[in-house]
Motif scaffolding. Structure first.
Motif, mmCIF file in Angstrom:
data_model
loop_
_atom_site.group_PDB
_atom_site.id
_atom_site.type_symbol
_atom_site.label_atom_id
_atom_site.label_comp_id
_atom_site.label_asym_id
_atom_site.label_seq_id
_atom_site.Cartn_x
_atom_site.Cartn_y
_atom_site.Cartn_z
ATOM 1 N N VAL A 1 0.839 -1.201 0.000
ATOM 2 C CA VAL A 1 0.000 0.000 0.000
ATOM 3 C C VAL A 1 0.875 1.253 0.000
ATOM 4 C CG1 VAL A 1 -1.752 1.285 1.268
ATOM 5 C CG2 VAL A 1 -1.876 -1.209 1.150
ATOM 6 N N SER A 2 1.953 1.245 0.773
ATOM 7 C CA SER A 2 2.857 2.397 0.796
ATOM 8 C C SER A 2 3.544 2.595 -0.549
ATOM 9 C CB SER A 2 3.911 2.222 1.893
ATOM 10 O OG SER A 2 3.318 2.245 3.176
ATOM 11 N N VAL A 3 3.917 1.499 -1.179
ATOM 12 C CA VAL A 3 4.528 1.596 -2.513
ATOM 13 C C VAL A 3 3.567 2.264 -3.483
ATOM 14 C CG1 VAL A 3 5.469 0.297 -4.444
ATOM 15 C CG2 VAL A 3 5.978 -0.423 -2.099
ATOM 16 N N ALA A 4 2.317 1.785 -3.503
ATOM 17 C CA ALA A 4 1.316 2.351 -4.407
ATOM 18 C C ALA A 4 1.048 3.823 -4.086
ATOM 19 C CB ALA A 4 0.023 1.539 -4.321
ATOM 20 N N LEU A 5 0.977 4.151 -2.797
ATOM 21 C CA LEU A 5 0.720 5.541 -2.415
ATOM 22 C C LEU A 5 1.864 6.463 -2.828
ATOM 23 C CD1 LEU A 5 -0.824 5.112 1.158
ATOM 24 C CD2 LEU A 5 -2.003 5.905 -0.898
ATOM 25 N N SER A 6 3.102 5.988 -2.695
ATOM 26 C CA SER A 6 4.236 6.843 -3.070
ATOM 27 C C SER A 6 4.219 7.160 -4.561
ATOM 28 C CB SER A 6 5.557 6.166 -2.686
ATOM 29 O OG SER A 6 5.768 4.988 -3.440
ATOM 30 N N LEU A 7 3.942 6.157 -5.386
ATOM 31 C CA LEU A 7 3.870 6.409 -6.829
ATOM 32 C C LEU A 7 2.652 7.248 -7.194
ATOM 33 C CD1 LEU A 7 4.897 2.896 -8.195
ATOM 34 C CD2 LEU A 7 6.284 4.968 -8.081
ATOM 35 N N ALA A 8 1.529 6.988 -6.523
ATOM 36 C CA ALA A 8 0.311 7.761 -6.789
ATOM 37 C C ALA A 8 0.444 9.207 -6.352
ATOM 38 C CB ALA A 8 -0.883 7.116 -6.087
ATOM 39 N N LEU B 1 -0.118 13.268 1.479
ATOM 40 C CA LEU B 1 -0.499 13.409 2.889
ATOM 41 C C LEU B 1 -0.975 12.079 3.469
ATOM 42 C CD1 LEU B 1 -2.378 16.834 2.721
ATOM 43 C CD2 LEU B 1 -0.071 16.399 3.592
ATOM 44 N N VAL B 2 -1.735 11.324 2.677
ATOM 45 C CA VAL B 2 -2.174 9.995 3.130
ATOM 46 C C VAL B 2 -0.963 9.085 3.337
ATOM 47 C CG1 VAL B 2 -3.508 7.949 2.510
ATOM 48 C CG2 VAL B 2 -4.407 10.230 2.002
ATOM 49 N N PHE B 3 0.006 9.186 2.419
ATOM 50 C CA PHE B 3 1.228 8.387 2.529
ATOM 51 C C PHE B 3 1.964 8.718 3.831
ATOM 52 C CE2 PHE B 3 5.844 8.251 1.845
ATOM 53 C CZ PHE B 3 6.015 6.906 1.568
ATOM 54 N N VAL B 4 2.072 10.007 4.148
ATOM 55 C CA VAL B 4 2.773 10.418 5.376
ATOM 56 C C VAL B 4 2.052 9.872 6.603
ATOM 57 C CG1 VAL B 4 3.342 12.411 6.809
ATOM 58 C CG2 VAL B 4 3.832 12.455 4.355
ATOM 59 N N ARG B 5 0.739 9.960 6.623
ATOM 60 C CA ARG B 5 -0.022 9.440 7.771
ATOM 61 C C ARG B 5 0.191 7.940 7.931
ATOM 62 N NH1 ARG B 5 -6.104 11.153 8.517
ATOM 63 N NH2 ARG B 5 -5.618 9.927 10.379
ATOM 64 N N PRO C 1 7.940 1.400 8.548
ATOM 65 C CA PRO C 1 7.475 2.275 7.474
ATOM 66 C C PRO C 1 8.377 2.187 6.250
ATOM 67 C CG PRO C 1 8.595 3.561 9.144
ATOM 68 C CD PRO C 1 8.494 2.159 9.681
ATOM 69 N N LEU C 2 7.796 2.460 5.105
ATOM 70 C CA LEU C 2 8.586 2.528 3.885
ATOM 71 C C LEU C 2 9.527 3.720 3.946
ATOM 72 C CD1 LEU C 2 8.710 0.958 1.162
ATOM 73 C CD2 LEU C 2 7.229 2.732 0.211
ATOM 74 N N LEU C 3 9.099 4.804 4.582
ATOM 75 C CA LEU C 3 9.895 6.009 4.753
ATOM 76 C C LEU C 3 9.833 6.408 6.227
ATOM 77 C CD1 LEU C 3 11.433 7.929 2.783
ATOM 78 C CD2 LEU C 3 9.439 9.413 2.861
ATOM 79 N N ASP C 4 10.975 6.322 6.917
ATOM 80 C CA ASP C 4 11.011 6.611 8.348
ATOM 81 C C ASP C 4 11.031 8.117 8.563
ATOM 82 O OD1 ASP C 4 11.327 6.686 11.044
ATOM 83 O OD2 ASP C 4 12.968 5.244 11.127
ATOM 84 N N LEU C 5 9.873 8.687 8.869
ATOM 85 C CA LEU C 5 9.738 10.136 8.989
ATOM 86 C C LEU C 5 10.302 10.685 10.294
ATOM 87 C CD1 LEU C 5 6.087 10.420 7.652
ATOM 88 C CD2 LEU C 5 8.201 10.813 6.384
ATOM 89 N N ARG C 6 10.575 9.823 11.264
ATOM 90 C CA ARG C 6 11.091 10.307 12.548
ATOM 91 C C ARG C 6 12.473 10.932 12.417
ATOM 92 N NH1 ARG C 6 10.204 4.747 15.627
ATOM 93 N NH2 ARG C 6 10.931 4.096 13.557
ATOM 94 N N LEU C 7 13.189 10.588 11.361
ATOM 95 C CA LEU C 7 14.512 11.165 11.167
ATOM 96 C C LEU C 7 14.457 12.665 10.921
ATOM 97 C CD1 LEU C 7 16.048 8.357 8.964
ATOM 98 C CD2 LEU C 7 16.965 9.118 11.146
ATOM 99 N N PHE C 8 13.334 13.147 10.415
ATOM 100 C CA PHE C 8 13.229 14.565 10.101
ATOM 101 C C PHE C 8 13.154 15.434 11.352
ATOM 102 C CE2 PHE C 8 11.699 12.510 6.234
ATOM 103 C CZ PHE C 8 12.441 13.192 5.283
#
Length: 542
Positions: free
Chosen positions: A204-211, A244-248, A256-263
């Protein structure tokens, strides 16, 4: 995970060279096509939008699949993924070379992007695993980065040589012998590596990132091409909403596909922003320069490729000397000074004319690349040095994704900017031309050059002069925007990174607070060895 011995021998260095080969080829495909655009445009007659997709879909799909492929390599084995990706890359290169329509070339470039995304994280992870010793590992990573930058540098040169002696498709066939060598040597030389606790691949994360990425870029390009219209605007908004949905979703996932905590880390976040924006500007201006050199300055593809090599070499030199300079100057100030110098180089783009030849833009681009060197060298050190050790892999994958997205987004943003300015200025000269010629000239500077050849000498010369003036105006706009962007980045780097005292992103440590227990322990020992018991007791009470 299989590892080599603690002492690196000849086998490990040969294995590193084997890994450097696909890295160079994947990087070369970012820029090898730039000089071929006028030739394939004359052969296939793609629209302006198709031309941009041919160039930039490769970088966008690499960016979209990079983190996905990194997680997949952790699960199935990085060597296995590298060899699969390499094989697909070779087949897609052949398909691209013999494409007969814009659609098939776009599809082949898309497949090259997916295969390149499989190759890049695998090569970096395998190169790191070959050398357990930190000093040798750092040297190996430096060689890996040099291979990537060398590929970007060699792309125009190789493309120019292929176009000088063969047809445009030969630029893609250069990768095939290198991929065959990888497939022959890789199985025996490279160790297999996989993570014992691999993150779960989330489809789902893969699809959301491309979408999120592809509709956003489509809308951006179409709005720049034709102005305001409902479909491109809706696509842009849709891409942002899906993002935004991908980030949530990433915030809610355990892996996670993208670890947002690093930011949350200021140094990491700031370095990432600086490198991303600089990558957008650098790649976008690179495409515009190649079009200017061939279609306005009138040099051959081979000469254009040779002219683009010295600026890239100057950037590599800047990369190599910047870490030593950072021992004497804070990295933030070194990066800021370089970015300001690069901004002056881009501002010099505005001094070019349609008749000034290649000298002015060549000098300006050399200055810009020298100034970019400290950022490229120190930005990676600052970002990775500030990331927690247990998140180093996630930090590296986010950086690579940002870099690749910047490479693709630069072509879209600055390509569409230059095209929009060009069309606004060339329109006045198209009224008296036949409809098909006018439409070709309106699409792009490549189309105008090809259309001018079909007209009578006087009419063709007039169209060519107007088109060159119009495209030079686009170069001026790109240079001005790039100068403003780099000046802003210089300020950001000086302010946001000034707390980092060295290239590892370390902040000055606060002075340690005195521990009263140390004094108590000292006097307790005194009371055991000296007849000062009453005095020591009084001091401890204080």
């Amino acid at each position: 995970m299989t590892l080599v011995g603690t002492t690196a021998g000849r086998r490990e260095w040969v294995a590193l060279a084997t890994l450097g080969l696909p890295t160079l080829l994947v990087a070369m495909d970012f820029s090898v096509l730039y000089l071929a655009v006028p030739h394939l445009s004359a052969d296939m007659a793609p629209s302006g939008t198709e031309q941009l997709w041919i160039v930039d879909i490769y970088g966008f799909l690499i960016a979209g699949f990079l983190v996905t492929m990194g997680t997949l390599g952790d699960r199935i084995g990085r060597k296995r993924l590298l060899l699969i990706g390499g094989a697909v890359f070779g087949l897609a290169s052949v398909a691209a070379a013999y494409s007969t329509s814009p659609e098939t070339l776009i599809a082949s470039r898309a497949l090259l992007g997916v295969a390149g995304a499989a190759v890049m994280p695998s090569t970096l992870a395998l190169a790191s695993g070959l050398f357990p010793d930190p000093k040798r590992r750092s040297r190996a990573i430096a060689i890996y980065l040099s291979c990537f930058m060398g590929g970007l540098t060699l792309g125009p040169v190789v493309g120019g040589l292929m176009l000088h002696y063969f047809w445009w498709g030969a630029a893609f066939l250069v990768a095939v012998p290198g991929i065959l060598l990888l497939l022959m040597l890789g199985p025996s030389l490279l160790p297999e590596q996989r993570s014992p606790v691999a993150g779960r691949l989330d489809p789902v994360s893969v699809a959301l990132s491309l979408a999120a990425i592809l509709p956003f870029v489509y809308g951006l390009k179409e709005l720049a091409r034709d102005g305001w219209s409902l479909l491109p605007a809706a696509a842009t908004v849709f891409g942002v909403a899906v993002g935004l949905v991908f980030v949530r979703r990433q915030r809610a996932l355990v892996h996670p596909l993208l670890d947002l905590r690093l930011f949350a880390n200021r140094t990491y976040r700031s370095a990432l922003v600086v490198m991303f924006v600089a990558g957008v500007v650098g790649t976008g201006t690179y495409l515009v320069i190649t079009l200017y050199l061939q279609n306005v300055a009138g040099v051959s593809p081979l000469v254009a490729g040779l002219l683009l090599a010295p600026p890239a070499i100057l950037m590599i030199i800047g990369n190599m000397v910047s870490p030593a300079m950072a021992n004497h100057v804070r990295p933030a100030y070194l990066i800021a000074g370089g970015l300001f110098l690069a901004g002056l180089g881009y501002l010099t783009f505005t001094l070019t004319t349609a008749t000034s030849g290649p000298t002015m833009i060549f000098v300006a681009f050399c200055v810009a690349m020298v100034g970019t060197g400290p950022m490229a060298a120190l930005g990676n050190h600052l970002a990775m040095g500030s990331a927690p050790q247990d998140k180093a892999g996630a930090a590296a994958s986010i950086m690579q994704t940002g870099n690749e997205l910047g490479l693709g987004l630069g072509v879209a943003v600055f390509g569409t900017l230059a095209t929009a300015v060009y069309r606004g200025n060339v329109e006045s000269a198209l009224g008296s031309l036949p409809p098909d010629v006018a439409e070709a000239a309106r699409e792009s500077i490549d189309g105008a050059v090809a259309a001018a050849e079909r007209l009578p000498a006087d009419a063709g010369a007039e169209l060519l002069a107007t088109a060159r003036d119009a495209f030079t105006s686009g170069v001026h706009a790109v240079g001005a925007v790039s100068a403003v962007a780099f000046t802003g980045l210089a300020v950001l780097a000086a302010v946001a990174l000034k707390h980092a005292r060295n290239v590892h992103g370390e902040e000055p440590a606060p002075p340690p607070e005195p521990d009263p227990l140390d004094e108590i322990d000292e006097f307790e020992r005194c009371s055991e060895t000296l007849p000062w018991g009453p005095y020591c007791s009084t001091y401890r009470r204080r």
